[in-house]
Design a protein around this motif. Structure first.
Motif, mmCIF file in Angstrom:
data_model
loop_
_atom_site.group_PDB
_atom_site.id
_atom_site.type_symbol
_atom_site.label_atom_id
_atom_site.label_comp_id
_atom_site.label_asym_id
_atom_site.label_seq_id
_atom_site.Cartn_x
_atom_site.Cartn_y
_atom_site.Cartn_z
ATOM 1 N N THR A 37 0.794 -1.162 -0.048
ATOM 2 C CA THR A 37 0.015 0.077 0.031
ATOM 3 C C THR A 37 0.799 1.182 -0.104
ATOM 4 O OG1 THR A 37 -1.798 -1.226 1.241
ATOM 5 C CG2 THR A 37 -1.829 1.338 1.265
ATOM 6 N N LEU A 62 -3.705 10.733 -2.557
ATOM 7 C CA LEU A 62 -3.570 9.341 -3.485
ATOM 8 C C LEU A 62 -3.443 8.104 -2.755
ATOM 9 C CD1 LEU A 62 -3.450 8.040 -6.280
ATOM 10 C CD2 LEU A 62 -0.783 8.464 -6.278
ATOM 11 N N GLN A 63 -4.172 6.973 -3.148
ATOM 12 C CA GLN A 63 -3.855 5.903 -2.398
ATOM 13 C C GLN A 63 -3.962 4.901 -3.548
ATOM 14 O OE1 GLN A 63 -6.774 4.980 0.569
ATOM 15 N NE2 GLN A 63 -6.534 2.695 0.496
ATOM 16 N N HIS A 64 -2.846 3.798 -3.091
ATOM 17 C CA HIS A 64 -2.650 2.587 -4.140
ATOM 18 C C HIS A 64 -2.587 1.337 -3.523
ATOM 19 C CE1 HIS A 64 -1.862 0.566 -7.931
ATOM 20 N NE2 HIS A 64 -0.673 0.030 -7.294
ATOM 21 N N GLN A 94 -2.116 -3.009 -3.622
ATOM 22 C CA GLN A 94 -1.646 -4.069 -4.717
ATOM 23 C C GLN A 94 -1.666 -5.306 -3.808
ATOM 24 O OE1 GLN A 94 0.627 -2.567 -8.063
ATOM 25 N NE2 GLN A 94 1.854 -4.711 -7.985
ATOM 26 N N ARG A 136 -5.326 -4.695 -7.854
ATOM 27 C CA ARG A 136 -4.656 -3.463 -7.790
ATOM 28 C C ARG A 136 -5.775 -2.395 -7.816
ATOM 29 N NH1 ARG A 136 -3.497 -4.503 -13.085
ATOM 30 N NH2 ARG A 136 -4.221 -2.958 -14.637
ATOM 31 N N SER A 181 -6.828 1.800 -7.056
ATOM 32 C CA SER A 181 -5.935 3.339 -7.066
ATOM 33 C C SER A 181 -7.265 4.207 -6.593
ATOM 34 C CB SER A 181 -5.174 3.902 -7.896
ATOM 35 O OG SER A 181 -4.243 2.991 -8.138
ATOM 36 N N SER A 220 -11.941 6.337 -8.117
ATOM 37 C CA SER A 220 -11.544 5.044 -7.678
ATOM 38 C C SER A 220 -11.548 4.142 -9.093
ATOM 39 C CB SER A 220 -12.230 4.543 -6.674
ATOM 40 O OG SER A 220 -12.382 5.360 -5.513
ATOM 41 N N GLY A 267 -9.697 0.126 -10.418
ATOM 42 C CA GLY A 267 -8.851 -0.981 -10.332
ATOM 43 C C GLY A 267 -8.993 -2.167 -11.058
#
Length: 300
Positions: free
Chosen positions: A108, A127-129, A131, A174, A176, A199, A201
């Motif tokens: 993350t 921003l948030q990602h 995986q 994934r 985001s 959002s 993904g």
């Protein structure tokens, strides 16, 4: 569930807890203004915000099944007067799973900026990602019993850690999210709030499973394999004004807002006949160590 007042549809099970400041369960009528409008309540996840003072922390840990975890969290002011603040968090999980042969990796990244446009107005950008990749595991377990009316039925000897999936099965995802917020304090009791998030993904899985259904009286079962994917996109907007006011000798709270959203997703699902057709394995003997199956694509 909602994150800092924003209602969301996408699954958030891959979000790492390191990015959240608190989790609140608000029961009652607040649920009418959130999610699908049910009166049961709201689960609110509050993300961590930047701090004016500089701070950095590093966490590391380990556990069963060769599990390791690291978290880096850094926050502080980015200019002299502290009107611009930032925070970044990186979290990584790696290790085995409670099932035999299964392994997974999770990561993350989270970044957020806050800027005081005026003493009463704050702009937020973030921003948030997330995986994740899991190998050697599937979402289906073994059958509880096997047999037929002519030969009778018996309980399968599988334990909770036994794995019905092939080694080559995988599940990866994934996601985001880009979000922004403008908050303006009108006075001590009233404020205007505008939030927007986008959002997107993708989640995909290739699976091979045997022994979950139709295990024959001799312990054999057919391999079922396939592939599926899911790619959602979501826009959320939340505009509201909220505050407190006295009436009839009591203090009341009022919130009026508009919360439109747009959600779309593409899906694909395929059963792999080439891998599935005619391939059988004695799952009972395999469990007892008498076969070497579940090793590769042509031999499970």
């Amino acid at each position: 569930a909602s994150r800092q007042g924003m209602n969301g549809t996408q699954a958030i099970n891959n979000s790492d807890s390191a990015i959240y400041e608190s989790l609140s369960l608000v029961r009652g009528a607040t649920g009418l203004a959130s999610g699908t409008g049910e009166p049961g309540g709201v689960l609110e996840l509050t993300r961590k915000r930047p701090t004016r003072e500089a701070r950095t922390s590093i966490e590391a840990g380990g556990g069963n099944w060769s599990h390791i975890r690291t978290v880096l969290d850094s926050s502080g002011a980015l200019n002299r007067d502290g009107s611009l603040r930032g925070r970044g968090i990186a979290a990584y999980d790696h290790g085995g799973d409670w099932q035999h042969r299964a392994k997974q990796d999770r990561g993350t990244l989270y970044g957020i900026l806050e800027y005081d446009l005026t003493p009463d107005t704050t702009l937020t950008l973030g921003l948030q990602h997330n995986q994740m990749r899991a190998r050697g595991s599937v979402m289906i377990g073994y059958e509880n019993y096997y047999g037929d009316p002519a030969h009778g039925y018996r309980f399968t000897p599988f334990g909770p850690r036994d794995n019905a999936g092939t080694r080559w099965s995988y599940n990866k995802s994934r996601s985001s999210e880009i979000f922004t917020r403008v908050n303006h304090r009108l006075n001590e009791n009233w404020q205007l709030d505008a939030q927007y998030s986008y959002s997107f993904g993708k989640r995909e899985q290739e699976y091979g499973v045997v022994g979950s259904v139709a295990v024959q009286h001799d312990g054999t079962a057919r391999l079922t394999s396939g592939y599926w994917e899911h790619a959602p996109k979501e826009h959320n907007l939340d505009l509201n004004i909220s505050g407190k006011y006295p009436l009839w000798g009591r203090e009341h709270e009022l919130k009026i807002g508009w919360c439109p959203k747009m959600y779309a997703a593409s899906n694909k699902s395929v059963v792999d006949i080439e891998k599935s057709d005619g391939k059988c394995l004695n799952v009972i003997e395999h469990l007892l160590g008498k076969t070497a199956g579940f090793t590769h694509r042509t031999a499970y």
